[in-house]
Design an enzyme around this catalytic site. Structure first.
Site, PDB file in Angstrom:
ATOM      1  N   GLY A  14       1.190  20.405 -23.500  1.00 46.63           N
ATOM      2  CA  GLY A  14       1.162  20.297 -22.038  1.00 46.63           C
ATOM      3  C   GLY A  14       2.127  21.282 -21.416  1.00 46.63           C
ATOM      4  O   GLY A  14       3.269  21.446 -21.862  1.00 46.63           O
ATOM      5  N   ALA A  18       6.779  19.045 -16.786  1.00 47.62           N
ATOM      6  CA  ALA A  18       7.549  18.425 -17.866  1.00 47.62           C
ATOM      7  C   ALA A  18       7.540  19.290 -19.123  1.00 47.62           C
ATOM      8  O   ALA A  18       8.587  19.543 -19.729  1.00 47.62           O
ATOM      9  CB  ALA A  18       6.999  17.032 -18.167  1.00 47.62           C
ATOM     10  N   GLY A  19       6.357  19.761 -19.499  1.00 46.23           N
ATOM     11  CA  GLY A  19       6.250  20.567 -20.718  1.00 46.23           C
ATOM     12  C   GLY A  19       7.013  21.882 -20.600  1.00 46.23           C
ATOM     13  O   GLY A  19       7.719  22.301 -21.520  1.00 46.23           O
ATOM     14  N   PHE A 118      11.277  10.700   3.247  1.00 47.48           N
ATOM     15  CA  PHE A 118      10.158  10.281   2.424  1.00 47.48           C
ATOM     16  C   PHE A 118      10.190   8.770   2.277  1.00 47.48           C
ATOM     17  O   PHE A 118      11.237   8.156   2.440  1.00 47.48           O
ATOM     18  CB  PHE A 118      10.266  10.925   1.030  1.00 47.48           C
ATOM     19  CG  PHE A 118       9.093  11.789   0.681  1.00 47.48           C
ATOM     20  CD1 PHE A 118       9.023  13.086   1.121  1.00 47.48           C
ATOM     21  CD2 PHE A 118       8.051  11.281  -0.095  1.00 47.48           C
ATOM     22  CE1 PHE A 118       7.932  13.883   0.803  1.00 47.48           C
ATOM     23  CE2 PHE A 118       6.963  12.075  -0.425  1.00 47.48           C
ATOM     24  CZ  PHE A 118       6.893  13.372   0.022  1.00 47.48           C
ATOM     25  N   GLN A 238      -0.130   3.444  -9.419  1.00 49.66           N
ATOM     26  CA  GLN A 238       0.139   3.619  -7.988  1.00 49.66           C
ATOM     27  C   GLN A 238      -1.063   4.148  -7.210  1.00 49.66           C
ATOM     28  O   GLN A 238      -1.666   5.143  -7.607  1.00 49.66           O
ATOM     29  CB  GLN A 238       1.298   4.594  -7.812  1.00 49.66           C
ATOM     30  CG  GLN A 238       1.635   4.865  -6.350  1.00 49.66           C
ATOM     31  CD  GLN A 238       2.962   5.585  -6.218  1.00 49.66           C
ATOM     32  OE1 GLN A 238       3.042   6.797  -6.414  1.00 49.66           O
ATOM     33  NE2 GLN A 238       4.004   4.843  -5.919  1.00 49.66           N
ATOM     34  N   HIS A 240      -1.881   5.779  -3.732  1.00 53.25           N
ATOM     35  CA  HIS A 240      -1.199   6.428  -2.607  1.00 53.25           C
ATOM     36  C   HIS A 240      -1.954   6.076  -1.332  1.00 53.25           C
ATOM     37  O   HIS A 240      -3.181   6.136  -1.299  1.00 53.25           O
ATOM     38  CB  HIS A 240      -1.190   7.941  -2.834  1.00 53.25           C
ATOM     39  CG  HIS A 240      -0.281   8.686  -1.916  1.00 53.25           C
ATOM     40  ND1 HIS A 240      -0.516   8.775  -0.567  1.00 53.25           N
ATOM     41  CD2 HIS A 240       0.866   9.366  -2.136  1.00 53.25           C
ATOM     42  CE1 HIS A 240       0.453   9.493  -0.007  1.00 53.25           C
ATOM     43  NE2 HIS A 240       1.296   9.855  -0.945  1.00 53.25           N
ATOM     44  N   LEU A 250      -5.128  14.261  -1.738  1.00 52.56           N
ATOM     45  CA  LEU A 250      -3.911  13.678  -1.195  1.00 52.56           C
ATOM     46  C   LEU A 250      -3.434  14.342   0.084  1.00 52.56           C
ATOM     47  O   LEU A 250      -3.464  15.553   0.223  1.00 52.56           O
ATOM     48  CB  LEU A 250      -2.796  13.803  -2.234  1.00 52.56           C
ATOM     49  CG  LEU A 250      -1.602  12.917  -1.880  1.00 52.56           C
ATOM     50  CD1 LEU A 250      -1.894  11.489  -2.270  1.00 52.56           C
ATOM     51  CD2 LEU A 250      -0.340  13.408  -2.537  1.00 52.56           C
ATOM     52  N   GLU A 253       2.978  12.103   1.667  1.00 54.65           N
ATOM     53  CA  GLU A 253       3.831  11.239   2.467  1.00 54.65           C
ATOM     54  C   GLU A 253       4.729  12.060   3.388  1.00 54.65           C
ATOM     55  O   GLU A 253       5.250  11.545   4.381  1.00 54.65           O
ATOM     56  CB  GLU A 253       4.716  10.477   1.486  1.00 54.65           C
ATOM     57  CG  GLU A 253       5.192   9.150   1.923  1.00 54.65           C
ATOM     58  CD  GLU A 253       5.716   8.399   0.711  1.00 54.65           C
ATOM     59  OE1 GLU A 253       4.923   7.716   0.060  1.00 54.65           O
ATOM     60  OE2 GLU A 253       6.914   8.534   0.416  1.00 54.65           O
ATOM     61  N   ARG A 284       5.019   3.073  -1.213  1.00 51.33           N
ATOM     62  CA  ARG A 284       3.564   3.234  -1.270  1.00 51.33           C
ATOM     63  C   ARG A 284       2.801   1.954  -1.569  1.00 51.33           C
ATOM     64  O   ARG A 284       1.719   1.737  -1.028  1.00 51.33           O
ATOM     65  CB  ARG A 284       3.235   4.260  -2.344  1.00 51.33           C
ATOM     66  CG  ARG A 284       3.705   5.602  -1.928  1.00 51.33           C
ATOM     67  CD  ARG A 284       3.548   6.614  -3.011  1.00 51.33           C
ATOM     68  NE  ARG A 284       4.028   7.876  -2.484  1.00 51.33           N
ATOM     69  CZ  ARG A 284       4.150   8.978  -3.187  1.00 51.33           C
ATOM     70  NH1 ARG A 284       3.841   8.971  -4.474  1.00 51.33           N
ATOM     71  NH2 ARG A 284       4.587  10.070  -2.624  1.00 51.33           N
ATOM     72  N   HIS A 351      -3.336   7.470  -7.804  1.00 51.69           N
ATOM     73  CA  HIS A 351      -2.424   8.594  -7.723  1.00 51.69           C
ATOM     74  C   HIS A 351      -1.510   8.789  -8.920  1.00 51.69           C
ATOM     75  O   HIS A 351      -1.383   9.887  -9.444  1.00 51.69           O
ATOM     76  CB  HIS A 351      -1.582   8.407  -6.468  1.00 51.69           C
ATOM     77  CG  HIS A 351      -0.655   9.536  -6.156  1.00 51.69           C
ATOM     78  ND1 HIS A 351      -1.120  10.812  -5.972  1.00 51.69           N
ATOM     79  CD2 HIS A 351       0.688   9.584  -5.999  1.00 51.69           C
ATOM     80  CE1 HIS A 351      -0.081  11.612  -5.706  1.00 51.69           C
ATOM     81  NE2 HIS A 351       1.023  10.892  -5.735  1.00 51.69           N
ATOM     82  N   GLU A 382       4.651  12.511 -16.502  1.00 51.90           N
ATOM     83  CA  GLU A 382       3.834  11.354 -16.125  1.00 51.90           C
ATOM     84  C   GLU A 382       3.226  10.646 -17.329  1.00 51.90           C
ATOM     85  O   GLU A 382       2.929   9.454 -17.275  1.00 51.90           O
ATOM     86  CB  GLU A 382       2.739  11.787 -15.132  1.00 51.90           C
ATOM     87  CG  GLU A 382       2.071  10.591 -14.486  1.00 51.90           C
ATOM     88  CD  GLU A 382       1.141  10.955 -13.342  1.00 51.90           C
ATOM     89  OE1 GLU A 382       1.341  12.011 -12.703  1.00 51.90           O
ATOM     90  OE2 GLU A 382       0.216  10.156 -13.075  1.00 51.90           O
ATOM     91  N   ARG A 393       6.639   3.761  -8.123  1.00 48.73           N
ATOM     92  CA  ARG A 393       7.446   4.968  -8.019  1.00 48.73           C
ATOM     93  C   ARG A 393       7.654   5.338  -6.564  1.00 48.73           C
ATOM     94  O   ARG A 393       6.735   5.257  -5.761  1.00 48.73           O
ATOM     95  CB  ARG A 393       6.732   6.126  -8.721  1.00 48.73           C
ATOM     96  CG  ARG A 393       7.368   7.466  -8.478  1.00 48.73           C
ATOM     97  CD  ARG A 393       6.713   8.569  -9.266  1.00 48.73           C
ATOM     98  NE  ARG A 393       5.427   8.995  -8.775  1.00 48.73           N
ATOM     99  CZ  ARG A 393       5.248   9.922  -7.818  1.00 48.73           C
ATOM    100  NH1 ARG A 393       6.288  10.496  -7.242  1.00 48.73           N
ATOM    101  NH2 ARG A 393       4.035  10.267  -7.449  1.00 48.73           N
TER     102      ARG A 393
END
Ligand SMILES: Cc1cc2nc3c(=O)[nH]c(=O)nc-3n(C[C@H](O)[C@H](O)[C@H](O)COP(=O)(O)OP(=O)(O)OC[C@H]3O[C@@H](n4cnc5c(N)ncnc54)[C@H](O)[C@@H]3O)c2cc1C
Ligand code: SF4
Ligand code: FES
Lengths: 580, 231
Positions: A14, A18-19, A118, A238, A240, A250, A253, A284, A351, A382, A393
């Site tokens: 990935g 993150a990766g 937020f 979650q 959204h 999306l 927010e 959310r 989401h 994730e 979250r």
């Protein structure tokens, strides 16, 4: 089909935020490969819009402890508090580091990184909304992804682009490597590697209306789940509040952070009734439930009374152009209305997965509820569950999660690689995958068992029975539907028998993971007889700390899951009722 | 409504060259072209191959030629194009299968311009300061999603694939005009090459093709000017 063998010290599966962040940490000190089914810059991190929180205090007084308080409260007290402390404390350096690597943040008058409000983020433990989200207009995720990839290019990180990992080899409880399918040739590649990090992102495509990319099919969690590794907190998914009606695209927010307001068919600002203090900026889960409630009470707009409005008309053209350019463009492109003048039809959209592969705060994968570490296997982003998000979250905390814990997973790989000797993987490592593929290629195609049809039925039924409000009745019904879908999947067939870019073949294998994700979600949801965060049971409307202040661990058992539980790690914040 | 799709197909394992195939699909005027391709793939002919991921114009996977123009299939609605809809792979990059082209030459050009911030000074432990005006000098080119719609619409690139192409220049621009960057000398040296920015003949195809609305031709002109100043 050729079988090709490679040897590395570490592999990252990935190349989203993150990766890539893990790669930056690990690459200089080991022979590392990053394997990704999409070109790195096409990862869904690039879709993230609104921002990434850190208590930089650039706009007003702030403090990482307040950020931690909000995160824990937002999580409905299911997050592990020591992990949340790490997230919020390391947030500050993580943002600064991205700036140093070139991220073009939006700026304040004084040249510092700009910050916006937020949902669920407050100063002084709930006093008023906080300016904590650092942003680059409304394309923060795009800029994070670009910046991390640019950094990797400058470092010469080795990528295997458009290679899809489909198997991991663990022998005697120790990681040996992964097996991947090269999309452009159909060849199979064995990657011998004693350390492997999964950073494969979410799995929103178990639902029909989602903000997630088509490619988010839960491959990493699925691969491990099929090897007996549990998945943590899968019942917490979650929704959204503001997806574009029907499409699920999306609208961040940040739109409400900048002052946007939700209205029902009568134009009423209904969030005043649900969260009197922070209204539209409530977390959310609460806002999505409020919308679903408005709709079920007949206050929805439109011919089918099934949406509400996101109203930005009072923000003015200038703010919209400067601060929300991309999301308002989506509205123009896909709904053909001008958000400067007209309110936007929205509905909740699937989401973010709070649950996933269980890890400790160093990204090490846990193979059970007793915190047993699986040597050499890591997860971040994730796909993982640390858990810092608990049952819900907060916005901006995932972009944070991916860099903070991506880095930590990279460090852990390094430590492991420096302590262990190179491993050897057997030539038969590819056999399971080769058999799976041959099996799919050899079966004659039938319409009834096509990938498209089975997946469609899966997404529609999950949408119907396992979304915002759930009950014993809907979940039991979904359990039956899933059993039936699993039976159909056993006979799944594909039309494309070729080698080159056989994307239908990949979709067939991804559907297996989607089914795994759905089965573990529904089984975990059925067993959790309480309402907490994003998991709302109509038959158990209250939170039940006595019985369920626990993380669930779902272990694959045929078509369903066995559940075990682990206590939440508490800290300085005592669980209290969540009011805003 | 009924839509007719005319898709240029090529299967490297069976075809010597591309051929047209026709499909009829039921579609809503508000649907994306990508949705139609999915209908074909999922319910009619699973062999049809194309790239896609985000489905809303942010990942850059599905640039293709739709009724003669480069677009992202996920960013165009049925009601915006005339029926029948003709779909082909982008031009100038080798076709691998159906609507999928080989992206490697494109990515190689991108990497040539050193697409990363170069600055060896110690930035300290807080953010560097930068004014919002300075951000706006290069903000437009930060939007690039590397979809290749611009480069594959460029007539110069069609005839000389050694040309580095608009997308690479856009990504050079993103750093050349960033007040925090100090690598422009090297970068502009690369762009001065015979296959660099000066091959551009301002056809403007790239600007119309860019799904992110980036002023691509202007960015190329900016870079050319900066290259001359750098001499
Ligand atoms: C529209 C949208 C807006 C958002 N906005 C925000 C926000 O403003 N703030 C915030 O904090 N969070 C936001 N989020 C959430 C956040 O963006 C994501 O949770 C986060 O980016 C996930 O990053 P990741 O690195 O874990 O995964 P991803 O970026 O999804 O990357 C997954 C990677 O895994 C690869 N991969 C997957 N399977 C395989 C396989 N089998 N083999 C090889 N490679 C594989 C893919 O190619 C990809 O590179 C948003 C999410 C969405 C959908
Ligand atoms: S400049 Fe525009 S058209 Fe060119 S690659 Fe970038 S986003 Fe695509
Ligand atoms: S699918 Fe991502 S840009 Fe079209």
């Amino acid at each position: 089909m050729k079988i090709i063998k490679h040897s590395f010290d570490g592999v990252i599966v990935g190349a989203g935020g993150a990766g890539l962040r893990a790669a930056i940490e690990a690459a200089p000190h080991m022979k590392l490969a990053v394997i990704t089914k999409l070109y790195p810059t096409r990862s869904h991190t690039g879709a993230a819009q609104g921002g990434m929180s850190a208590a930089l205090a650039n706009v007003e007084e702030d403090n990482w402890n307040w950020h931690a308080f909000d995160t824990v409260k937002g999580s409905d007290y299911l997050a592990d508090q020591p992990a949340v402390d790490i997230l919020c404390k390391e947030a500050i350096d993580a943002v600064i580091e991205l700036e140093h690597w070139g991220l073009p943040f939006s700026r304040l008058e004084n040249g510092k990184i700009a910050q916006r409000r937020f949902g669920g983020h407050t100063v002084k433990e709930g006093e008023s909304p906080a300016f904590r989200a650092c942003y680059a207009a409304d394309r923060t995720g795009h800029m994070i992804l670009q910046t991390l990839y640019q950094k990797c290019v400058s470092m010469g990180v080795e990528f295997f682009d458009e290679f899809q990992v489909l198997d991991i080899k663990i022998e005697d409880g120790v990681c040996k490597g992964v097996v991947a399918f090269e999309l452009s040739t159909g060849d199979i590649h064995i990657f011998e590697s004693r350390a492997v990090t999964f950073a494969t992102g979410g799995f929103g495509r178990i639902f029909k209306v989602s903000s997630n990319a088509h490619s988010l099919t839960g491959d990493g969690p699925g691969i491990l789940y099929q090897k007996g590794i549990p998945l943590e907190d899968m019942e917490f998914y979650q929704f959204h509040p503001t997806g574009i009606y029907r499409l699920g695209i999306l609208l961040s927010e940040a739109a409400r952070g900048e002052g946007g307001i939700l209205r029902n068919k009568d134009g009423e600002r209904f969030m005043e009734r649900y969260a009197p203090s922070i209204k539209d900026l409530a977390p959310r889960d609460m806002v999505s439930r409020a919308i679903a409630t408005e709709i079920s009470q007949g206050n929805g707009a439109g011919p089918d009374s099934d949406y509400v409005y996101l109203d930005l008309t009072h923000l003015g053209a200038e703010t919209i152009k400067k601060k929300l350019p991309d999301i308002t463009d989506f509205v123009r492109t896909y709904v053909k209305i001008e958000p400067i003048n007209e309110p936007i039809p929205v509905q909740p959209t699937a989401h973010y997965a709070m649950g996933g592969i269980p890890t400790d705060v160093n990204g090490r994968v846990l193979s059970d509820e007793k915190n047993t570490v699986l040597p050499g296997v890591y997860a971040a982003g994730e796909a993982a569950c640390v858990s810092v998000h608990g049952a819900n979250r907060l916005g901006t905390n995932s972009l944070l999660d991916i860099v903070v814990f991506g880095k930590r997973a990279g460090e852990s790989m390094l430590e492991y690689v420096s302590k262990t000797k190179s491993t050897s993987i057997s030539d038969s490592a590819a056999d399971d995958l080769v058999n799976k593929i041959n099996n799919l290629i050899e079966k004659d195609h039938t319409d009834e068992f096509s990938v498209g049809r089975i997946r469609n039925d899966l997404q529609e039924s999950m949408e119907e029975n396992a979304k915002i409000f759930r009950s014993e009745e809907t979940l039991s019904k979904q359990t039956e539907i899933l059993e039936n879908l699993r039976e159909r999947y056993e006979n799944v067939t594909i039309f494309d028998k070729g080698k080159v870019f056989n994307t239908e073949l990949m979709e067939a294998i991804e559907l297996d993971y989607l089914l795994d994700m759905s089965e573990s979600t529904v089984a975990s949801a059925l067993a959790r007889k309480e309402s907490r965060g994003a998991h709302s049971r109509q038959d158990f409307p209250d939170r039940d700390d006595g019985n369920f202040m626990k993380h669930s661990f779902a272990f694959k058992n045929g078509n369903s899951a066995n559940l075990r539980y682990k206590d939440v790690e508490l800290g300085k914040y005592e669980p209290m009722e969540r009011k805003y | 409504m009924d839509i007719e799709l005319k898709i240029l197909r090529y299967d490297p394992e069976n075809d010597r060259k591309g051929h047209w195939e026709f499909y009829k699909v039921e579609a809503d005027p508000d649907e994306r072209i990508l949705d139609l391709l999915h209908k074909v793939k999922w319910f009619e002919d699973g062999t049809l191959s194309f790239r896609r991921s985000c489905a809303h114009g942010v990942c850059g996977s599905d640039a293709m030629v739709i009724n003669g123009e480069n677009m992202l299939a996920c960013q165009v609605l049925v009601k915006e194009v005339s029926n029948p809809i003709k779909i082909e792979p982008v031009r100038g990059l080798p076709v691998v299968k159906d609507l999928i082209v080989d992206m490697e030459p494109f990515m190689d050009s991108y990497k040539k311009v050193m697409p990363y911030l170069i600055n060896d000074k110690d930035p300290g432990d807080r953010e560097r300061l930068q004014s919002q005006e300075d951000v706006e000098k290069f903000e437009d080119t930060t939007k690039c999603i590397l979809c290749a719609a611009c480069t594959t619409s460029c007539p110069v690139f069609w005839t000389a694939d050694s040309y580095i192409g608009p997308a690479a220049i856009v990504n050079a621009h993103r750093f050349v005009f960033d007040s925090r960057d100090e690598g422009s000398k090297q970068r502009l040296e690369i762009l001065k090459d015979v296959n660099g920015a000066f091959r551009c003949r301002t056809a403007f195809n790239c600007t119309s093709a860019c799904p992110k609305g980036i002023q691509v031709t202007k960015a190329i002109e900016d870079v050319k000017r900066e290259t001359l100043l750098n001499n």
